[in-house]
Design an enzyme around this catalytic site. Structure first.
Site, PDB file in Angstrom:
ATOM      1  N   ASN A   1       0.556  -1.302  -0.518  1.00  0.00           N
ATOM      2  CA  ASN A   1       0.163   0.183  -0.016  1.00  0.00           C
ATOM      3  C   ASN A   1       0.817   0.936  -0.340  1.00  0.00           C
ATOM      4  O   ASN A   1       0.331   1.994  -0.454  1.00  0.00           O
ATOM      5  CB  ASN A   1      -0.964   0.315   1.024  1.00  0.00           C
ATOM      6  CG  ASN A   1      -2.180  -0.886   1.119  1.00  0.00           C
ATOM      7  OD1 ASN A   1      -2.624   0.311   0.593  1.00  0.00           O
ATOM      8  ND2 ASN A   1      -2.720  -1.624   1.176  1.00  0.00           N
TER       9      ASN A   1
ATOM     10  N   LYS B   1       3.074 -12.464   7.126  1.00  0.00           N
ATOM     11  CA  LYS B   1       2.054 -11.972   6.750  1.00  0.00           C
ATOM     12  C   LYS B   1       1.745 -12.914   5.189  1.00  0.00           C
ATOM     13  O   LYS B   1       2.875 -13.171   4.870  1.00  0.00           O
ATOM     14  CB  LYS B   1       2.815 -10.527   6.537  1.00  0.00           C
ATOM     15  CG  LYS B   1       0.973  -9.476   5.901  1.00  0.00           C
ATOM     16  CD  LYS B   1       1.320  -8.333   5.739  1.00  0.00           C
ATOM     17  CE  LYS B   1       0.471  -8.249   4.468  1.00  0.00           C
ATOM     18  NZ  LYS B   1       0.280  -6.878   4.177  1.00  0.00           N
TER      19      LYS B   1
END
Length: 339
Positions: free
Chosen positions: A55, A180
Site C-alpha cells: 500500500n 504476513k
C-alpha cells in the site's frame, strides 16, 4: 532487541496493524506532512504502524525517499507521545544485498521491525529453486539489525508463494519475527502457528520472542481483515490490513471482540460475527478499488490530501470506482465515526 539507531526496544504487539498508503502530491513528490498526520491518526486509533509495504508503494520510492519516510513516521510517533510505539518498515529490494542495505538504513532511521517480501523479477528461476528462495530470507535475517517479518504475497512477487514447510523452516531462524500471509490461506497459517506455538518451539525461541514482541509469540498475520475471526480461531495473532487505512477503529474493535469471544464470551463473539460481516464487505470494496482507491477513500472520507495520488504506472480511478467508494463505503464510514 534494540534498533540500530539506539532507541530502546519497542516490542511488537498482537492485534491489528495497518500498511499505510504513502501520500503523493500532484507532482508525485512525497507529502511528508500528510504522512505524519496519517501515522498519528492510526496510532491514536490503537493500531500498529507498517510503513512502505505494498500500500505504501515502496517499489516506487528511491532509497533516499524510503529513509526520509521512516524518519517522518518515527518523528510523528515520538512528537505525538507514542515514543514506545514500534515501527515496522518494508525493506524488500531486488536482491539480498539491496534488501539488507535498505533494512539497515530503515533501522538507522527509526524502524524497530522489518517486513521483507521476496524479489519477484527472477521468479522464473527462484520459483523453481526453493533453496535459493529460502537462502534469500536467511541472508537478510542474518544481516538485519532488527527482527524480520516474512511477507508472503504471491500477487506482488510474480507468483512466488512460500508453503508452510518453508515458512516453518524460516521460523527457526533466530531473527525471524513472523509472517504476513497475503496468500489468503488460513490453513497454511494454522500449520505455521501450531508449530511456533508448540512447547518445543518456545523452548528454543521463547527468550528472543519475548524481546521482540509483547506476548512472546511468533507473529502469524493474514494480509486481510475479511477473515480475521476465522484466522484468530486458527491461532493467528492479528492481521495487517490495508482497509485499516480507512476503518482502523472498526477493525481494532473487531479484533478485541473476537479475542474475548474466543475466550468464552458468547455475547462478544456474537457481536464480532456481525462486525466481521461488515468488514468482509468493506475489505473487498477496498481490494476492488486498489491502492488508488484506498487513497481516494482517505481523501474523500478522512481528510483531503491524506491519500493523494498514486505514482505511475498505477492508473487513475474511473468514475465507476469513485462512485463505488462514495456510495458503498458510506455506511461503514458512519460506523467508524461512531466509535
Amino acid at each position: 532487541m534494540s534498533a540500530a539507531n539506539g532507541h530502546p526496544s519497542r516490542p511488537w504487539a498482537n492485534g491489528v496493524s495497518v500498511p499505510l498508503a504513502t501520500p503523493f502530491r500532484a507532482d508525485e513528490s512525497v507529502d511528508h506532512a500528510a504522512l505524519a498526520a496519517q501515522v498519528t491518526r492510526l496510532a491514536k486509533a490503537g493500531v500498529g504502524i507498517v510503513l512502505l509495504g505494498t500500500n505504501g508503494e515502496a517499489s516506487h520510492l528511491t532509497p533516499a525517499e524510503r529513509k526520509a519516510c521512516v524518519v517522518t513516521a518515527r518523528k510523528a510517533l515520538d512528537d505525538a507521545g507514542f515514543t514506545n510505539e514500534p515501527l515496522m518498515v518494508g525493506t524488500g529490494g531486488g536482491s539480498a544485498g539491496i534488501t539488507i542495505e535498505l533494512t539497515k538504513e530503515a533501522a538507522e532511521a527509526g524502524a524497530t521491525h522489518a517486513i521483507v517480501i521476496c524479489p519477484g523479477y527472477f521468479s522464473f528461476a527462484m520459483g523453481r529453486d526453493r533453496v535459493a528462495l529460502l537462502d534469500f530470507f536467511k541472508r537478510v535475517m542474518d544481516a538485519s539489525p532488527i527482527p524480520v517479518l516474512i511477507y508472503n504475497f504471491p500477487g506482488a512477487a510474480a507468483g512466488i508463494d512460500l508453503n508452510s514447510d518453508e515458512l516453518i523452516e524460516l521460523s527457526e531462524h533466530p531473527n525471524c519475527l513472523g509472517a504476513k500471509l497475503t496468500c489468503a490461506m488460513i490453513g497454511k497459517g494454522h500449520r505455521l502457528a501450531a508449530h511456533t506455538q508448540s512447547a518445543e518451539y518456545l523452548a528454543r525461541h521463547g527468550a528472543r520472542l519475548q524481546a521482540a514482541t509483547v506476548t512472546g509469540q511468533f507473529q502469524v498475520l493474514p494480509g486481510f481483515s475479511e477473515s480475521l475471526v476465522p484466522a484468530l480461531l486458527s491461532r493467528h495473532t492479528g492481521c495487517i490490513t490495508g482497509t485499516g487505512n480507512i476503518f482502523p477503529k472498526t477493525i481494532a474493535r473487531l479484533y478485541a471482540l473476537a479475542v474475548k469471544g474466543l475466550k468464552g464470551d458468547a455475547a462478544a463473539l456474537s457481536e464480532a460475527l456481525v462486525l466481521q460481516d461488515r468488514i468482509a464487505r468493506s475489505d473487498f470494496i477496498i481490494v476492488k478499488a486498489g491502492i488508488p482507491g484506498t487513497k481516494y477513500a482517505l481523501d474523500h472520507y478522512v481528510q483531503k490530501g491524506l491519500g493523494g495520488i498514486a505514482r505511475s504506472p498505477l492508473g487513475k480511478l474511473s468514475p465507476e470506482v469513485k462512485k463505488m467508494i462514495e456510495t458503498d463505503l458510506a455506511e461503514d464510514w458512519a460506523f467508524e465515526q461512531s466509535l
